[in-house]
Design an enzyme around this catalytic site. Structure first.
Site, PDB file in Angstrom:
ATOM      1  N   SER A  16       0.804  -1.228   0.000  1.00  0.00           N
ATOM      2  CA  SER A  16       0.000   0.000   0.000  1.00  0.00           C
ATOM      3  C   SER A  16       0.841   1.284   0.000  1.00  0.00           C
ATOM      4  CB  SER A  16      -0.982  -0.011   1.173  1.00  0.00           C
ATOM      5  OG  SER A  16      -1.951  -1.007   0.944  1.00  0.00           O
ATOM      6  N   THR A  61      -5.999  -3.463   7.841  1.00  0.00           N
ATOM      7  CA  THR A  61      -5.880  -4.798   7.258  1.00  0.00           C
ATOM      8  C   THR A  61      -5.915  -5.860   8.350  1.00  0.00           C
ATOM      9  OG1 THR A  61      -4.711  -6.145   5.626  1.00  0.00           O
ATOM     10  CG2 THR A  61      -3.332  -4.837   7.114  1.00  0.00           C
ATOM     11  N   LYS A  65      -9.900  -5.794  10.651  1.00  0.00           N
ATOM     12  CA  LYS A  65     -10.982  -5.218   9.848  1.00  0.00           C
ATOM     13  C   LYS A  65     -12.341  -5.221  10.558  1.00  0.00           C
ATOM     14  CE  LYS A  65      -9.054  -5.877   5.254  1.00  0.00           C
ATOM     15  NZ  LYS A  65      -9.281  -6.380   3.893  1.00  0.00           N
ATOM     16  N   ASN A  86     -12.115  -1.486   5.856  1.00  0.00           N
ATOM     17  CA  ASN A  86     -10.714  -1.479   5.397  1.00  0.00           C
ATOM     18  C   ASN A  86     -10.197  -0.059   5.212  1.00  0.00           C
ATOM     19  OD1 ASN A  86     -11.821  -0.692   2.879  1.00  0.00           O
ATOM     20  ND2 ASN A  86     -10.078  -1.613   1.824  1.00  0.00           N
ATOM     21  N   ASP A 101     -13.006  -2.663  -0.370  1.00  0.00           N
ATOM     22  CA  ASP A 101     -12.635  -3.968  -0.931  1.00  0.00           C
ATOM     23  C   ASP A 101     -13.656  -4.452  -1.965  1.00  0.00           C
ATOM     24  OD1 ASP A 101     -10.272  -4.291   0.510  1.00  0.00           O
ATOM     25  OD2 ASP A 101     -11.285  -5.269   2.194  1.00  0.00           O
TER      26      ASP A 101
END
Ligand code: ATR
Length: 270
Positions: A16, A61, A65, A86, A101
């Site tokens: 990320s 993550t 979550k 998320n 997501d």
């Protein structure tokens, strides 16, 4: 310089920062995307600290979550439907949880399968974890009929009941492949350092598309075998990129581009 980032445990190998830093540079946005290694007992404290530091928001993550929800000021409809957060966004000083997501999952499929509507007619989903929930919510929005199978039958049954979909036990997984128009692996099987997925795709309907949400390796054994057998295939990198795209837009008000240059840049970090 604004603050964003990722909380999880572990997070050290996350891609990320690579994605968000790339876009920040491209769109001249002054932001720092930081990794926060957060063991479960410290989630409350880290969320609190991020708020005090004025963070614009952050990603969440595994394994937080679901757990993070109780430390936020609220969650939106999509996070509620999926049952997991998320992405957290600061809104009028409050931390609101959302979930990108499902957007990431379905946008990746749309980009890769031009006739998605016909492919989702008989979708077979492997798995019953957090990623599966995002997949179910977004596939149902596309009118999919879904049959689920999972190693732990109890979890599959609970999910099937919650989302009004079908399930079969893991031992019977080959029996549902013949009718499938789309097969999606949402388990962690086939991922680097994990066992391989034990699935004989010889039983799979020849016209079915195959999607693996695993992106490390990019070409899993499932995708290699499916490609050899002539199935259209979709790898999992797009889901990672598109969930990030939506989070970036939430925080910075710019919908950043997902293109080949970004893909190459991210793959170099794998
Ligand atoms: P995520 O939140 O990323 O989806 P998860 O909740 O840990 O991760 O889910 C992992 C999925 O992979 C689950 O469906 C899990 O099956 P169980 O519910 O039986 O645990 C599946 N999985 C992991 N290891 C597996 C294995 N060796 N065989 C079959 N399924 C496996």
């Amino acid at each position: 310089m604004t603050l964003t980032g990722l909380i999880g445990y572990p997070v050290a190998h996350s891609l990320s920062p690579r994605i968000h830093t790339y876009w920040a540079k491209k769109y001249a946005i002054e932001t720092d995307y930081k990794l926060f290694t957060t063991p479960p007992h410290r989630v409350r404290q880290v969320v609190h600290r991020l708020k005090n530091k004025g963070a614009k928001g952050f990603n969440v993550t595994v394994p937080h979550k679901q757990a993070v929800m109780e430390f936020l000021d609220g969650v939106d409809d999509v996070a509620r439907a999926i049952g997991a957060v998320n992405t957290v966004i600061r809104h009028n000083g409050k931390f609101i949880g959302t979930n990108t997501d499902a957007y990431g999952f379905i946008t990746n499929l749309k980009q890769s399968l031009p006739n998605l509507a016909s492919h989702v007619k008989n979708t077979v989903l492997l798995g019953a974890g957090g990623a599966t929930r995002a997949a179910i919510v977004s596939l149902k929005e596309q009118g999919a009929s879904i049959t689920l199978t999972n190693r732990t039958e109890k979890t599959a049954a609970a999910l099937a009941n919650e989302f009004s979909i079908h399930y079969v036990n893991w031992e019977s997984r080959h029996s549902i492949l013949e009718q499938a128009t789309l097969l999606v692996n949402t388990t962690s099987l086939g991922m680097k350092n994990n066992p391989e997925l034990d699935l004989n795709i010889q039983y799979l309907n020849p016209s079915a598309a195959v999607h693996d949400i695993v992106y490390s390796p990019l070409k899993t054994t499932l995708l290699i075998n499916a490609e050899k057998a002539g199935h259209p295939t979709v790898d999992g990198l797009g889901m990672l990129l598109y969930q990030a795209q939506r989070a970036f837009e939430h925080w910075h008000g710019v919908l950043p581009e997902v293109d080949d240059a970004l893909r190459t840049h991210v793959l170099e970090g794998l």
